[in-house]
Design a protein around this motif. Sequence first.
Motif, mmCIF file in Angstrom:
data_model
loop_
_atom_site.group_PDB
_atom_site.id
_atom_site.type_symbol
_atom_site.label_atom_id
_atom_site.label_comp_id
_atom_site.label_asym_id
_atom_site.label_seq_id
_atom_site.Cartn_x
_atom_site.Cartn_y
_atom_site.Cartn_z
ATOM 1 N N HIS A 1 -5.824 3.570 0.618
ATOM 2 C CA HIS A 1 -4.626 2.834 1.035
ATOM 3 C C HIS A 1 -4.372 3.000 2.538
ATOM 4 O O HIS A 1 -3.911 2.062 3.200
ATOM 5 N N ALA A 2 -4.678 4.177 3.060
ATOM 6 C CA ALA A 2 -4.552 4.377 4.507
ATOM 7 C C ALA A 2 -5.490 3.431 5.261
ATOM 8 O O ALA A 2 -5.115 2.843 6.286
ATOM 9 N N VAL A 3 -6.701 3.268 4.755
ATOM 10 C CA VAL A 3 -7.650 2.335 5.372
ATOM 11 C C VAL A 3 -7.134 0.901 5.267
ATOM 12 O O VAL A 3 -7.258 0.109 6.205
ATOM 13 N N ASN A 4 -6.544 0.560 4.134
ATOM 14 C CA ASN A 4 -5.964 -0.782 3.992
ATOM 15 C C ASN A 4 -4.903 -1.046 5.048
ATOM 16 O O ASN A 4 -4.830 -2.142 5.620
ATOM 17 N N ILE A 5 -4.056 -0.060 5.300
ATOM 18 C CA ILE A 5 -3.009 -0.206 6.315
ATOM 19 C C ILE A 5 -3.643 -0.397 7.688
ATOM 20 O O ILE A 5 -3.222 -1.265 8.469
ATOM 21 N N ASP B 1 0.830 -1.209 0.000
ATOM 22 C CA ASP B 1 0.000 0.000 0.000
ATOM 23 C C ASP B 1 0.863 1.257 0.000
ATOM 24 O O ASP B 1 0.545 2.235 -0.690
ATOM 25 N N LEU B 2 1.948 1.247 0.758
ATOM 26 C CA LEU B 2 2.821 2.421 0.799
ATOM 27 C C LEU B 2 3.471 2.678 -0.563
ATOM 28 O O LEU B 2 3.591 3.829 -0.997
ATOM 29 N N MET C 1 -4.360 10.819 7.102
ATOM 30 C CA MET C 1 -4.833 9.440 7.264
ATOM 31 C C MET C 1 -3.685 8.445 7.102
ATOM 32 O O MET C 1 -3.582 7.469 7.851
ATOM 33 N N VAL C 2 -2.808 8.698 6.133
ATOM 34 C CA VAL C 2 -1.651 7.813 5.961
ATOM 35 C C VAL C 2 -0.734 7.900 7.174
ATOM 36 O O VAL C 2 -0.270 6.872 7.698
ATOM 37 N N GLU C 3 -0.459 9.103 7.642
ATOM 38 C CA GLU C 3 0.389 9.279 8.828
ATOM 39 C C GLU C 3 -0.181 8.526 10.026
ATOM 40 O O GLU C 3 0.542 7.826 10.741
ATOM 41 N N ARG C 4 -1.470 8.679 10.234
ATOM 42 C CA ARG C 4 -2.109 8.034 11.389
ATOM 43 C C ARG C 4 -2.119 6.517 11.238
ATOM 44 O O ARG C 4 -1.989 5.788 12.228
ATOM 45 N N SER C 5 -2.262 6.045 10.012
ATOM 46 C CA SER C 5 -2.289 4.591 9.816
ATOM 47 C C SER C 5 -0.921 3.975 10.108
ATOM 48 O O SER C 5 -0.837 2.887 10.691
#
Length: 225
Positions: free
Chosen positions: A205-209, A90-91, A128-132
């Motif tokens: 992708h953030a949700v996927n993580i 995802d990243l 959202m990515v940072e938090r994930s």
Amino acid sequence: MSRESYQQQLDELRANVVDMGDLVVERLEAALTALRTVDLDTAQSIIDGDDDINELYLDLEADCIDLFALQQPVATDLRFIAASFKIITDLERVGDLATNLAAYAQSADQRLGLEIDVDTIGREATEMVERSIDAYEREDIEACRAIAADDDELDTLCQRASETVARDLIEREADSDDGWAVEQLLDDVSRLLLTVRDLERVGDHAVNIAARTLYLVETDSELIY
């Protein structure tokens, strides 16, 4: 291999995944800045740097495969390695989306005055990515669920932005008798719609993580889709 040495490898994998996440977020933030300011040099550096993220992804993929193949991990460790493997995928894709945004910046036209707030959408997606990544590092299941809930808000922002762009295109096209101007407008609108679409995908992708982290900690697949 001793359990202590094996645990060190697992800890290093987690740290390296977090480092990759930090790099991807940095590139995403830079791409959004380039898009906002039409900074061609920054945009090009992001495009040129995509190979770095790809190489890092391949290195971490090899680490995961080695841990699978050589260490015969037990159930908990197996979930951790599998989750890490999915998360770096995802990243890497978020890195690709940052590259897309940089490419849009290179062809952007500041004359287009549509009333949409790409900055706000970009900030929401980046956070959202940072938090994930933070949730993965700390195995914070409540943060995982909060990220999934916030994705609904991001989707709404993206839908409204796309509707605004489409409505504005119709109104301008109706008022214009200049075929070339309409053609230019179509190019700009297409780029804006792609920008909004890619930012929505960043949130996905953030949700996927977050989903993989939740499954890692609680074997709960409620967020996996």
